[in-house]
Design a protein around this motif. Structure first.
Motif, PDB file in Angstrom:
ATOM      1  N   ARG A 178       1.009  -1.074  -0.153  1.00 48.82           N
ATOM      2  CA  ARG A 178       0.140   0.338   0.429  1.00 48.82           C
ATOM      3  C   ARG A 178       1.373   1.305  -0.402  1.00 48.82           C
ATOM      4  O   ARG A 178       0.875   2.131  -0.638  1.00 48.82           O
ATOM      5  N   LYS A 234     -16.504   4.455  -0.216  1.00 47.18           N
ATOM      6  CA  LYS A 234     -16.058   3.588   0.874  1.00 47.18           C
ATOM      7  C   LYS A 234     -14.768   2.237   0.556  1.00 47.18           C
ATOM      8  O   LYS A 234     -14.393   2.461  -0.719  1.00 47.18           O
ATOM      9  N   PRO A 235     -13.939   2.142   1.428  1.00 50.53           N
ATOM     10  CA  PRO A 235     -12.578   1.253   1.133  1.00 50.53           C
ATOM     11  C   PRO A 235     -12.628   0.437   1.002  1.00 50.53           C
ATOM     12  O   PRO A 235     -14.018  -0.441   1.276  1.00 50.53           O
ATOM     13  N   SER A 275      -8.571  -7.172  -0.178  1.00 52.62           N
ATOM     14  CA  SER A 275      -8.555  -6.225   1.602  1.00 52.62           C
ATOM     15  C   SER A 275      -7.015  -6.443   2.054  1.00 52.62           C
ATOM     16  O   SER A 275      -8.021  -7.228   3.713  1.00 52.62           O
ATOM     17  N   GLU A 278      -6.515  -4.941   6.078  1.00 54.34           N
ATOM     18  CA  GLU A 278      -8.113  -5.073   6.530  1.00 54.34           C
ATOM     19  C   GLU A 278      -8.624  -6.937   7.372  1.00 54.34           C
ATOM     20  O   GLU A 278      -8.915  -6.776   8.580  1.00 54.34           O
ATOM     21  N   ALA A 324      -7.028   8.590   1.492  1.00 51.13           N
ATOM     22  CA  ALA A 324      -7.677   8.445  -0.048  1.00 51.13           C
ATOM     23  C   ALA A 324      -6.500   8.736  -0.740  1.00 51.13           C
ATOM     24  O   ALA A 324      -5.971   9.259  -0.583  1.00 51.13           O
ATOM     25  N   ARG A 339     -10.774   5.625  -1.908  1.00 51.21           N
ATOM     26  CA  ARG A 339     -10.322   5.586  -0.897  1.00 51.21           C
ATOM     27  C   ARG A 339      -9.818   4.600   0.193  1.00 51.21           C
ATOM     28  O   ARG A 339      -9.844   3.079  -0.277  1.00 51.21           O
ATOM     29  N   GLU A 340      -9.498   4.544   1.260  1.00 47.55           N
ATOM     30  CA  GLU A 340      -9.065   3.114   2.088  1.00 47.55           C
ATOM     31  C   GLU A 340      -8.788   3.522   3.542  1.00 47.55           C
ATOM     32  O   GLU A 340      -8.837   4.795   4.223  1.00 47.55           O
ATOM     33  N   LEU A 341      -8.240   2.928   4.517  1.00 47.13           N
ATOM     34  CA  LEU A 341      -8.665   3.066   5.830  1.00 47.13           C
ATOM     35  C   LEU A 341      -7.521   4.110   6.139  1.00 47.13           C
ATOM     36  O   LEU A 341      -5.653   3.574   6.081  1.00 47.13           O
ATOM     37  N   SER A 342      -7.092   4.296   7.120  1.00 44.49           N
ATOM     38  CA  SER A 342      -6.691   5.356   7.556  1.00 44.49           C
ATOM     39  C   SER A 342      -5.783   5.066   8.679  1.00 44.49           C
ATOM     40  O   SER A 342      -6.385   3.986   9.521  1.00 44.49           O
TER      41      SER A 342
END
Length: 432
Positions: A178, A234-235, A275, A278, A324, A339-342
């Motif tokens: 990532r 949405k991520p 993903s 996650e 993002a 978007r992605e989770l911070s």
């Protein structure tokens, strides 16, 4: 053509061994036909010339033994599946079914069976394919060695520490991928705010499920063709309802284009490794929570998951934290906002449930406090403020559980000085 279904673990467990087995079986046909049409005299000094009945007996024994070993292999795999689902975590089945050693073992045993079976075709009263039989004997020796290695691999598969280490390695690899992906793209903070504000057209998900693979290349082509910007709301890994907005666009789109865009986003009925960040965090979290449950009560397994999470997230803490990033077309125009989770989202996702389950367990509380300290040493101010809130909630949790003051102090003294100061201020404020 969408071939993503081939990545499904249960599909891999069937297709990979089948390809290996058929390839080995086809080798018997190739060698047998070569021996049938061309006399290979130079190998005669190196092989034992067998009568037809003896050759058939040898091949029959090898075929029967290979099939018995194949049955044993799948029986052991199923036992490991049941053990993993019951004592570790049901979602770990995806890791076991994707294990390359399991697939290779089944393929070799199945291939040896087919090889021996096909070799029997070439045995006649006046002709014995000695080179083909030699190949079957070599395969039988390989099967024995592979079975020994398979048993060793399975014994490691049910060792929880080994599995936690493997999941953590996958998580760190996903975080590194990532980071590399992000370095190639311009951050969302560099995109003009007025352009984001013009996202007026909404595209629904179309069906419920978890957001999986996204065909970014095709979405960029569509956005460039329509001269618009697309924003995924949405991520990856997030759940969406059919009626929820999944994508927004800066311009109006016709129904055909909307359907084309919807097809570029895979929505799966269950969580998947699409993903990996996650999914790996959820897997470690599930193992930790199960270990803390009264039915299992394995604190040291939960401690191992917390240590692994802090290790992986400390790697993420050293990266630029972004929620993002932008994909551009060939001309350098922003076309897709993903978007992605911070890091803050990942920390909340990992540590809130573990903290809530650790109030009555001082060992776990100390472990969480150490994890917060490790992360504070590697992350920025915003994340340190978040970790301070986590730590203060942890202290309130163990106070609520009624632990001795000395035990509570043993947790507090592990925390960084600025968190200890914040706790003293909290206590002073509560006394007033």
């Amino acid at each position: 053509m969408n071939l993503n279904f081939l990545r499904h673990p249960f599909v891999m467990l069937q297709t990979v061994p089948a390809v290996i087995a058929l390839s080995i079986g086809a080798l018997a046909l190739l060698i047998g036909y070569v021996e049938s049409f061309w006399q290979i005299d130079f190998i005669d000094p190196y092989v034992h010339l067998l009568p037809p009945e003896t050759a058939r007996t040898i091949l029959s024994i090898i075929a029967g033994g290979a099939m018995s070993a194949l049955t044993l292999t799948y029986s052991i795999v199923l036992v490991v599946f049941a053990l993993a689902a019951g004592t570790l975590a049901p979602r770990m089945l995806k890791r076991f079914t994707s294990d390359f050693v399991n697939q290779m073992t089944a393929g070799i045993f199945g291939g040896t069976f087919l090889y021996s079976l096909f070799s029997l075709i070439f045995i006649e009263q006046d002709f014995v394919p000695n080179l083909t039989i030699l190949g079957a004997e070599i395969l039988a020796a390989i099967c024995v060695m592979q079975l020994i290695y398979f048993v060793r691999n399975v014994s490691q598969s049910v060792a929880i520490d080994e599995e936690i280490a493997g999941i953590t390695a996958n998580l760190k690899s996903a975080l590194e991928d990532r980071r590399k992906h992000r370095e190639e793209q311009e951050g969302v903070q560099n995109l003009k705010e007025e352009k984001i504000d013009k996202l007026v057209f909404e595209i629904m998900a179309g069906k419920p499920g978890y957001l999986g693979m996204v065909n970014e290349r095709k979405l960029i082509e569509i956005a460039a063709d329509k001269d618009i910007l697309l924003q995924i709301q949405k991520p990856m890994g997030a759940y969406t309802l059919a009626e929820e907005v999944l994508i927004k666009a800066t311009g109006e789109l016709d129904e055909e284009t909307v359907e084309t865009i919807q097809k570029q986003v895979t929505i799966r009925p269950a969580r998947s490794t699409d993903s990996p960040v996650e999914f790996s965090i959820n897997l470690l979290l599930e193992i930790g929570l199960r270990a803390l449950s009264p039915g299992v009560n394995d604190t040291y397994t939960a401690i191992a998951t917390v240590d692994s999470l802090s290790d992986a997230l400390s790697q993420a803490a050293m990266q630029d934290d972004t929620a993002a990033f932008v994909r551009k077309d060939a001309e350098g125009n922003a076309r897709l906002l993903v978007r992605e989770l911070s890091l803050a989202n990942l920390i909340n996702q990992a540590f809130h449930p573990l903290r809530q389950a650790s109030g009555a367990n001082i060992l776990m509380a100390i472990c969480l406090a150490r994890a917060y300290s490790r992360l504070c040493a590697t992350c920025g101010k915003n994340v340190r403020d978040l970790l301070r809130e986590h730590a203060l909630l942890l202290i309130r949790e163990i106070e609520k559980a009624g632990h001795l003051p000395e035990d509570i102090d043993s947790v507090i003294e592990v925390l960084p000085p600025f968190i200890r100061k914040a706790n003293r201020e909290r206590l002073e404020k509560a006394k007033k």
